[in-house]
Design a protein around this motif. Structure first.
Motif, PDB file in Angstrom:
ATOM      1  N   ALA A 224       1.093  -1.323  -0.463  1.00 15.33           N
ATOM      2  CA  ALA A 224      -0.121   0.464  -0.362  1.00 15.33           C
ATOM      3  C   ALA A 224       0.775   1.734  -0.491  1.00 15.33           C
ATOM      4  CB  ALA A 224      -0.744  -0.077   1.344  1.00 15.33           C
ATOM      5  N   ALA A 225       2.130   0.887   1.026  1.00 14.05           N
ATOM      6  CA  ALA A 225       2.767   2.259   1.503  1.00 14.05           C
ATOM      7  C   ALA A 225       4.230   2.179   1.550  1.00 14.05           C
ATOM      8  CB  ALA A 225       2.180   3.199   1.786  1.00 14.05           C
ATOM      9  N   ALA A 226       5.014   3.284   0.793  1.00 16.32           N
ATOM     10  CA  ALA A 226       6.275   2.555   0.830  1.00 16.32           C
ATOM     11  C   ALA A 226       7.137   2.828   2.136  1.00 16.32           C
ATOM     12  CB  ALA A 226       6.978   3.381   0.128  1.00 16.32           C
ATOM     13  N   VAL A 227       7.528   2.235   2.972  1.00 16.43           N
ATOM     14  CA  VAL A 227       7.900   2.281   4.356  1.00 16.43           C
ATOM     15  C   VAL A 227       9.496   1.783   4.266  1.00 16.43           C
ATOM     16  CG1 VAL A 227       7.811   1.137   7.193  1.00 16.43           C
ATOM     17  CG2 VAL A 227       6.289   0.689   5.488  1.00 16.43           C
ATOM     18  N   PRO A 228       9.896   3.309   4.820  1.00 18.02           N
ATOM     19  CA  PRO A 228      11.483   3.126   5.173  1.00 18.02           C
ATOM     20  C   PRO A 228      12.562   1.961   5.811  1.00 18.02           C
ATOM     21  CG  PRO A 228      10.500   5.483   6.058  1.00 18.02           C
ATOM     22  CD  PRO A 228       9.210   4.319   6.005  1.00 18.02           C
ATOM     23  N   ALA A 229      13.518   1.590   5.536  1.00 19.52           N
ATOM     24  CA  ALA A 229      14.030   1.323   5.737  1.00 19.52           C
ATOM     25  C   ALA A 229      13.947   0.525   7.672  1.00 19.52           C
ATOM     26  CB  ALA A 229      15.515   0.755   5.139  1.00 19.52           C
ATOM     27  N   GLY A 230      14.499  -0.594   8.159  1.00 17.34           N
ATOM     28  CA  GLY A 230      14.120  -0.575   9.468  1.00 17.34           C
ATOM     29  C   GLY A 230      12.980  -0.323  10.561  1.00 17.34           C
ATOM     30  N   LYS A 231      12.085  -0.085   9.653  1.00 15.82           N
ATOM     31  CA  LYS A 231      10.830   0.553   9.521  1.00 15.82           C
ATOM     32  C   LYS A 231       9.235  -0.195   9.719  1.00 15.82           C
ATOM     33  CE  LYS A 231      11.495   5.236  10.913  1.00 15.82           C
ATOM     34  NZ  LYS A 231      11.690   5.575  12.173  1.00 15.82           N
ATOM     35  N   VAL A 232      10.296  -1.705  10.038  1.00 11.03           N
ATOM     36  CA  VAL A 232       9.203  -3.015   9.854  1.00 11.03           C
ATOM     37  C   VAL A 232       7.924  -3.638  10.708  1.00 11.03           C
ATOM     38  CG1 VAL A 232      10.563  -4.541  10.109  1.00 11.03           C
ATOM     39  CG2 VAL A 232       9.014  -5.181   9.046  1.00 11.03           C
ATOM     40  N   ASP A 233       8.760  -2.229  12.371  1.00 15.15           N
ATOM     41  CA  ASP A 233       7.903  -2.961  13.337  1.00 15.15           C
ATOM     42  C   ASP A 233       6.886  -1.770  13.633  1.00 15.15           C
ATOM     43  OD1 ASP A 233      10.032  -5.022  14.138  1.00 15.15           O
ATOM     44  OD2 ASP A 233      11.199  -3.555  15.797  1.00 15.15           O
ATOM     45  N   GLU A 234       7.314  -0.685  12.667  1.00 13.68           N
ATOM     46  CA  GLU A 234       5.872  -0.081  12.652  1.00 13.68           C
ATOM     47  C   GLU A 234       4.837  -0.596  11.760  1.00 13.68           C
ATOM     48  OE1 GLU A 234       7.128   4.404  11.850  1.00 13.68           O
ATOM     49  OE2 GLU A 234       9.192   3.855  13.558  1.00 13.68           O
ATOM     50  N   VAL A 235       5.557  -1.027  10.603  1.00  8.91           N
ATOM     51  CA  VAL A 235       4.693  -1.573  10.615  1.00  8.91           C
ATOM     52  C   VAL A 235       3.735  -2.647  10.855  1.00  8.91           C
ATOM     53  CG1 VAL A 235       3.561  -2.321   7.630  1.00  8.91           C
ATOM     54  CG2 VAL A 235       5.424  -0.423   8.225  1.00  8.91           C
ATOM     55  N   GLY A 236       4.494  -3.451  11.044  1.00  6.03           N
ATOM     56  CA  GLY A 236       3.608  -4.870  11.303  1.00  6.03           C
ATOM     57  C   GLY A 236       3.915  -6.050  11.099  1.00  6.03           C
ATOM     58  N   ALA A 237       4.439  -6.666  11.159  1.00  4.16           N
ATOM     59  CA  ALA A 237       4.784  -8.073  10.177  1.00  4.16           C
ATOM     60  C   ALA A 237       3.405  -8.652   9.713  1.00  4.16           C
ATOM     61  CB  ALA A 237       5.491  -9.042  11.146  1.00  4.16           C
ATOM     62  N   GLU A 238       2.386  -8.291  10.186  1.00  5.34           N
ATOM     63  CA  GLU A 238       0.450  -8.581  10.203  1.00  5.34           C
ATOM     64  C   GLU A 238       0.857  -8.069   9.260  1.00  5.34           C
ATOM     65  OE1 GLU A 238      -1.546  -8.016  13.765  1.00  5.34           O
ATOM     66  OE2 GLU A 238      -0.620  -9.519  14.976  1.00  5.34           O
ATOM     67  N   VAL A 239       0.633  -6.755   8.633  1.00 13.25           N
ATOM     68  CA  VAL A 239       0.532  -5.696   7.475  1.00 13.25           C
ATOM     69  C   VAL A 239       1.267  -6.680   6.541  1.00 13.25           C
ATOM     70  CG1 VAL A 239       0.465  -3.361   6.902  1.00 13.25           C
ATOM     71  CG2 VAL A 239      -0.105  -4.168   8.758  1.00 13.25           C
ATOM     72  N   VAL A 240       2.463  -6.939   6.393  1.00 17.22           N
ATOM     73  CA  VAL A 240       3.381  -7.351   5.134  1.00 17.22           C
ATOM     74  C   VAL A 240       2.492  -8.678   4.851  1.00 17.22           C
ATOM     75  CG1 VAL A 240       5.387  -7.537   4.924  1.00 17.22           C
ATOM     76  CG2 VAL A 240       5.213  -6.249   6.852  1.00 17.22           C
ATOM     77  N   ALA A 241       2.235  -9.405   5.985  1.00 16.26           N
ATOM     78  CA  ALA A 241       1.550 -10.534   5.382  1.00 16.26           C
ATOM     79  C   ALA A 241       0.261 -10.584   4.861  1.00 16.26           C
ATOM     80  CB  ALA A 241       1.087 -10.992   7.217  1.00 16.26           C
ATOM     81  N   ILE A 242      -0.490  -9.770   5.262  1.00 14.42           N
ATOM     82  CA  ILE A 242      -1.605  -9.061   4.214  1.00 14.42           C
ATOM     83  C   ILE A 242      -1.815  -8.815   2.246  1.00 14.42           C
ATOM     84  CG2 ILE A 242      -3.536  -7.415   4.764  1.00 14.42           C
ATOM     85  CD1 ILE A 242      -3.392  -7.628   7.437  1.00 14.42           C
ATOM     86  N   ASP A 243      -0.291  -8.024   2.934  1.00 15.30           N
ATOM     87  CA  ASP A 243       0.525  -7.521   1.581  1.00 15.30           C
ATOM     88  C   ASP A 243       0.568  -8.694   0.435  1.00 15.30           C
ATOM     89  OD1 ASP A 243       0.214  -4.970   2.500  1.00 15.30           O
ATOM     90  OD2 ASP A 243       2.653  -4.682   2.525  1.00 15.30           O
ATOM     91  N   LEU A 244       1.410  -9.264   1.265  1.00 19.20           N
ATOM     92  CA  LEU A 244       1.772 -10.943   0.808  1.00 19.20           C
ATOM     93  C   LEU A 244       0.965 -11.717   0.363  1.00 19.20           C
ATOM     94  CD1 LEU A 244       5.300 -12.121   1.543  1.00 19.20           C
ATOM     95  CD2 LEU A 244       4.572 -11.150  -0.717  1.00 19.20           C
ATOM     96  N   ASP A 245      -0.392 -11.700   1.491  1.00 22.00           N
ATOM     97  CA  ASP A 245      -1.880 -12.209   0.511  1.00 22.00           C
ATOM     98  C   ASP A 245      -2.055 -11.971   0.002  1.00 22.00           C
ATOM     99  OD1 ASP A 245      -1.718 -14.262   3.201  1.00 22.00           O
ATOM    100  OD2 ASP A 245      -2.402 -12.791   3.990  1.00 22.00           O
ATOM    101  N   LYS A 246      -3.004 -10.593  -0.449  1.00 22.81           N
ATOM    102  CA  LYS A 246      -3.361 -10.018  -1.692  1.00 22.81           C
ATOM    103  C   LYS A 246      -2.964 -10.434  -2.775  1.00 22.81           C
ATOM    104  CE  LYS A 246      -4.866  -5.601   0.683  1.00 22.81           C
ATOM    105  NZ  LYS A 246      -4.421  -4.058   0.291  1.00 22.81           N
ATOM    106  N   VAL A 247      -1.748 -10.755  -2.858  1.00 23.44           N
ATOM    107  CA  VAL A 247      -1.126 -10.941  -4.345  1.00 23.44           C
ATOM    108  C   VAL A 247      -0.898 -12.507  -4.483  1.00 23.44           C
ATOM    109  CG1 VAL A 247       1.269 -10.780  -5.569  1.00 23.44           C
ATOM    110  CG2 VAL A 247       1.440  -9.581  -4.274  1.00 23.44           C
TER     111      VAL A 247
END
Length: 119
Positions: free
Chosen positions: A9-32
């Motif tokens: 959905a939106a670019a996240v700066p390197a090192g900020k995965v904790d702010e995004v959350g692993a769950e959100v990243v998993a949702i991104d991959l689920d969509k694809v």
């Protein structure tokens, strides 16, 4: 290496995965992953080729001209689906019906320990 399953959905700066959350990243991959499943439903197999060719197939370049790229998935100027860090996903076709999708993760480098993978 983190296992997950969707896209972006939106670019996240390197090192900020904790702010995004692993769950959100998993949702991104689920969509694809779900888009690929939907493609298999209409075509009987995975789309093949480079990221840009797979993206084109999911974006109406298929026999039914079905647009299968879900809302919130980013596509760069080269026509490639990209992760939250703006890095193109790496698609590895394991079989006609199984595809591995790899996100480079917060370090923006593929094949490192923070990669996020979906099958």
């Amino acid at each position: 290496m983190r296992e997950a399953s969707g896209s972006s959905a939106a670019a996240v700066p390197a090192g900020k995965v904790d702010e995004v959350g692993a769950e959100v990243v998993a949702i991104d991959l689920d969509k694809v992953t779900l888009s690929l499943r939907d493609f298999r439903t209409i075509a009987g197999e995975n789309p093949i080729g480079t990221n840009a060719e797979i993206t084109a197939a999911l974006n109406g370049g298929n026999r039914r001209q079905s647009r299968l790229i879900p809302e919130g998935v980013n596509v760069n100027g080269k026509g490639e689906m990209v992760d939250r860090w703006g890095v193109p996903y790496f698609f590895h076709q394991l079989s006609r019906t199984e595809m591995e999708i790899r996100s480079a993760g917060p370090d923006r480098v593929l094949w490192t320990t923070d990669d996020i993978i979906s099958h």
